[in-house]
Design a protein around this motif. Structure first.
Motif, short mmCIF file in Angstrom:
data_model
loop_
_atom_site.label_atom_id
_atom_site.label_comp_id
_atom_site.label_asym_id
_atom_site.label_seq_id
_atom_site.Cartn_x
_atom_site.Cartn_y
_atom_site.Cartn_z
N TYR A 156 6.30 3.27 17.05
CA TYR A 156 7.63 3.11 17.86
C TYR A 156 7.69 4.36 18.77
N GLN A 157 7.41 4.19 19.89
CA GLN A 157 7.59 5.41 20.66
C GLN A 157 6.81 6.48 20.38
N GLY A 158 5.53 6.10 19.94
CA GLY A 158 4.40 6.93 19.76
C GLY A 158 4.47 7.79 18.16
N GLN A 159 5.45 7.43 17.43
CA GLN A 159 5.73 7.77 16.16
C GLN A 159 5.59 6.47 15.25
N LYS A 160 4.89 6.93 14.17
CA LYS A 160 4.95 5.91 13.06
C LYS A 160 6.11 5.80 12.03
N GLU A 161 6.54 4.56 11.79
CA GLU A 161 7.53 4.29 11.03
C GLU A 161 7.41 3.24 10.05
N VAL A 162 8.43 2.67 9.21
CA VAL A 162 8.51 1.72 8.32
C VAL A 162 9.73 0.78 8.76
N VAL A 163 9.39 -0.41 8.99
CA VAL A 163 10.45 -1.32 9.24
C VAL A 163 10.64 -2.13 8.08
N VAL B 54 15.06 6.51 -2.78
CA VAL B 54 14.91 5.22 -2.62
C VAL B 54 13.50 4.93 -2.93
N GLU B 55 13.19 3.57 -3.22
CA GLU B 55 12.02 2.94 -2.96
C GLU B 55 12.12 1.72 -1.90
N ILE B 56 11.28 2.03 -0.98
CA ILE B 56 11.47 1.15 0.30
C ILE B 56 10.08 0.54 0.40
N VAL B 57 10.20 -0.78 0.64
CA VAL B 57 9.01 -1.66 1.15
C VAL B 57 9.14 -2.27 2.39
N GLY B 58 8.33 -1.95 3.17
CA GLY B 58 8.28 -2.39 4.68
C GLY B 58 7.04 -2.40 5.42
N THR B 59 7.11 -2.79 6.63
CA THR B 59 5.92 -2.73 7.47
C THR B 59 5.55 -1.60 8.51
N ALA B 60 4.68 -0.93 8.45
CA ALA B 60 4.23 0.04 9.18
C ALA B 60 4.18 -0.28 10.60
N GLN B 61 4.70 0.61 11.50
CA GLN B 61 4.71 0.11 12.84
C GLN B 61 4.57 1.59 13.61
N THR C 201 0.69 -1.25 -0.14
CA THR C 201 -0.11 -0.04 0.30
C THR C 201 0.87 1.19 0.09
N PRO C 202 0.71 2.21 -0.80
CA PRO C 202 1.36 3.62 -0.88
C PRO C 202 1.44 4.11 0.78
N TRP C 203 2.54 4.61 1.22
CA TRP C 203 2.71 4.95 2.41
C TRP C 203 2.09 6.24 2.77
N HIS C 204 1.15 6.34 3.94
CA HIS C 204 0.72 7.49 4.41
C HIS C 204 0.61 7.26 5.84
N PRO C 205 0.86 8.23 6.64
CA PRO C 205 0.92 8.40 8.13
C PRO C 205 -0.21 7.76 8.85
N GLU C 206 -1.28 7.68 8.19
CA GLU C 206 -2.52 6.97 9.00
C GLU C 206 -2.78 5.49 8.73
N VAL C 207 -1.81 4.95 8.14
CA VAL C 207 -1.94 3.49 7.55
C VAL C 207 -1.84 2.65 8.81
N GLU C 208 -2.67 1.64 8.92
CA GLU C 208 -2.55 0.69 10.21
C GLU C 208 -1.26 0.07 10.31
N ASP C 209 -0.95 -0.17 11.74
CA ASP C 209 0.42 -0.92 12.03
C ASP C 209 0.29 -2.33 11.50
N GLY C 210 1.30 -2.76 11.10
CA GLY C 210 1.18 -4.20 10.35
C GLY C 210 0.96 -4.21 8.85
N THR C 211 0.83 -3.13 8.24
CA THR C 211 0.45 -2.94 6.95
C THR C 211 1.89 -3.15 6.01
N LEU C 212 1.73 -3.65 5.01
CA LEU C 212 3.01 -3.54 3.88
C LEU C 212 2.83 -2.45 3.34
N VAL C 213 4.00 -1.64 3.26
CA VAL C 213 3.61 -0.22 2.60
C VAL C 213 4.83 0.12 1.65
#
Length: 107
Positions: free
Chosen positions: A90-97, A81-88, A25-37
């Motif tokens: 961490y410490q109250g901030q969204k990030e891509v792992v 870059v183009e990054i594929v990762g999982t949204a999560q 899914t294209p990244w946006h800050p409201e994406v749910e944790d666990g979503t591949l972005v």
């Protein structure tokens, strides 16, 4: 049985060629944790963390690279870059792992 095995092998090889970006899914800050972005943009910061992990910022989004990924990636500020990762969160901030070095592509 041989036909099914051959079909599964062809599907597996086809999915390897397409890559995980096709399912992200294209990244946006409201994406749910666990979503591949999928996140594209410029690396504006790279910080080394303890344990040989890396933390990057791409278009204002934190991107975490575990040590096993960071060891195989050469990321620098100013790189696109183009990054594929999982949204999560961490410490109250969204990030891509990022789970694999193959999920990082220079563009």
């Amino acid at each position: 049985m041989i036909g099914i095995s051959a079909l599964l092998l062809l599907v597996h090889l086809g999915l390897d060629q397409v890559g995980s970006a096709a399912f992200a899914t294209p990244w946006h800050p409201e994406v749910e944790d666990g979503t591949l972005v999928l996140l594209r943009g410029e690396v504006t910061e790279v910080r080394a963390l303890s344990g040989d992990h890396l933390l990057m910022e791409v278009n204002g989004t934190r991107v975490f690279l575990p040590a096993r990924v960071a060891a195989r990636a050469e990321m620098r500020e100013g790189t696109f870059v183009e990054i594929v990762g999982t949204a999560q969160t961490y410490q109250g901030q969204k990030e891509v792992v990022v789970e694999s070095a193959s999920d990082l592509t220079l563009i």
